[in-house]
Design an enzyme around this catalytic site. Structure first.
Site, mmCIF file in Angstrom:
data_model
loop_
_atom_site.group_PDB
_atom_site.id
_atom_site.type_symbol
_atom_site.label_atom_id
_atom_site.label_comp_id
_atom_site.label_asym_id
_atom_site.label_seq_id
_atom_site.Cartn_x
_atom_site.Cartn_y
_atom_site.Cartn_z
ATOM 1 C CG LEU A 120 3.899 -2.781 -6.208
ATOM 2 C CD1 LEU A 120 3.142 -4.077 -5.274
ATOM 3 C CD2 LEU A 120 3.612 -2.667 -7.344
ATOM 4 C CG ASP A 121 1.117 3.717 -7.018
ATOM 5 O OD1 ASP A 121 2.018 4.269 -6.944
ATOM 6 O OD2 ASP A 121 -0.007 3.893 -7.833
ATOM 7 C CE LYS A 122 -1.150 4.216 3.164
ATOM 8 N NZ LYS A 122 -1.473 5.674 3.926
#
Length: 369
Positions: free
Chosen positions: A151-153
């Site tokens: 997942l994106d940060k």
């Protein structure tokens, strides 16, 4: 000492490597190829991804083909100097923290509820990340669990970890064949005019951003499909939507929602100032991986949900959204035609139909002659 590799090799990017930088892929899979070697290959055009020249910092996607040129055997001293350093032991605080994120555990899988702000993997100027904490969730297993996707940060929610190589291969196949179902919640600015829609816009790296930003590119982009459904509205100012990605492109949900004029709240990268609401609504990204359903290696279904983070819940309350409506919509099974197997069968059937049609045409010409 090992013999030098004299022939070029090709590798297919696995689903769990989707979106990472090319130099990180080498560190994972071919650590004997140093950054300097990879950079030299890139400069001289020997390193190719899908036949195209690339840079070490470019991001790669699942299914792409990496051509790796021959690698000379390193001198013993150089090989020793490049030996992978051992990970330092986790502090008691880090171990307690990562264990607090576990929302499911069985013999094959661990599911983490990733908080916003914690990167999935390391990178430039990113020292603290989930991958670096996985020794803390070995539990009774000998090896550390493996990331299956990312997942994106700033995106929160469900992340699946495999507890063995066999489980990792099983889950990776489910993601790559699109039989796994991922469901996200998002708050977006404005209200889409269609309550239940499919966004089909190809996505590519935006030139001049070093691969750090994506954009819609009708000519060069990779196919990307996202289904969205409106759960509830806050007048005309905002909407709570459910998102289901049918493909796995980098930043796909964020790019697609911004492209139809309804950026995700807090996503200044793709929505600019239009992505922020007034009235005390948090400026953090409001994108949450709510639910994952995937075939388990034991033949059952693994179906796990994660509660949204505090800023998301507070924004929902301020906008007057009814939390009970969140899971009211049915979570559809993927249609066979949408899976990799279904697509392969469709191509095969189409090819058979064309051959049959050509055979019929030859017979017709023979009869006329």
């Amino acid at each position: 000492m090992s013999e030098p590799i004299t022939d070029a090799r090709t590798f297919i990017v696995a689903d769990d490597d989707h979106g990472i930088r090319l130099d990180r892929w080498f560190r994972r899979h071919l650590p004997e190829a140093s950054f300097n070697i990879v950079s030299r290959w890139a400069r001289t055009g020997q390193l190719r991804v899908d036949g195209k020249r690339v840079a070490p910092g470019d991001h790669i996607e699942a299914g792409q083909t990496i051509r790796v040129p021959p690698l000379e055997a390193p001198a013993p001293a150089a090989a020793k100097a490049r030996a992978k350093p051992e990970r330092p032991p986790l502090s008691a605080e880090d171990e307690e923290f990562v264990q607090s994120l576990v929302i499911h555990k069985d013999r094959a899988a661990i599911v983490i509820d990733k908080p916003p702000g914690l990167a999935t993997q390391g990178g430039t100027k990113t020292e603290r990340h989930l991958d670096g904490l996985l020794d803390g969730v070995r539990f009774e297993a000998e090896g550390r669990p493996k990331l299956v996707h990312r997942l994106d940060k700033d995106t929160s929610g469900v992340i699946l970890l495999a507890r063995s190589s066999g489980a990792a291969a099983h889950f990776a196949k489910a993601f790559s064949s699109r039989t796994a179902r991922k469901l996200y919640w998002a708050l977006v600015t404005g209200v889409p005019s269609i309550d239940d829609g499919m966004i089909e816009l190809p996505i590519a790296k935006q030139p001049g951003t070093g691969g750090e930003k994506m954009h819609v590119d009708e000519k060069e982009g990779s196919p990307a499909r996202t289904r969205y459904r409106v759960i509830e509205r806050a007048g005309n100012a905002a909407a709570w939507v459910e998102l289901q990605p049918y493909t796995g492109r980098t930043h796909q949900l964020r790019v697609h929602m911004a492209a139809i004029g309804h950026p995700i709240v807090g996503d200044g990268k793709y929505g600019g100032q239009d992505a922020f609401l007034t009235g005390g609504i948090s400026r953090k990204l409001h994108l949450h991986a709510r639910r994952l359903r995937i075939d388990h290696p034991d033949g059952s279904k693994l179906d796990v949900s994660a509660e949204p983070p505090r800023h998301f819940v507070e924004s929902m309350a301020m906008l007057g959204f009814d939390r009970a409506l969140g899971d009211a919509l049915p979570f559809d099974e993927p249609k066979f035609s949408e899976t990799a197997e279904g697509k392969r069968k469709a191509v095969t059937q189409a090819a058979k139909a064309r051959r049959k049609e050509r055979k019929g045409e030859r017979r017709s010409r023979g009869a006329r002659d």
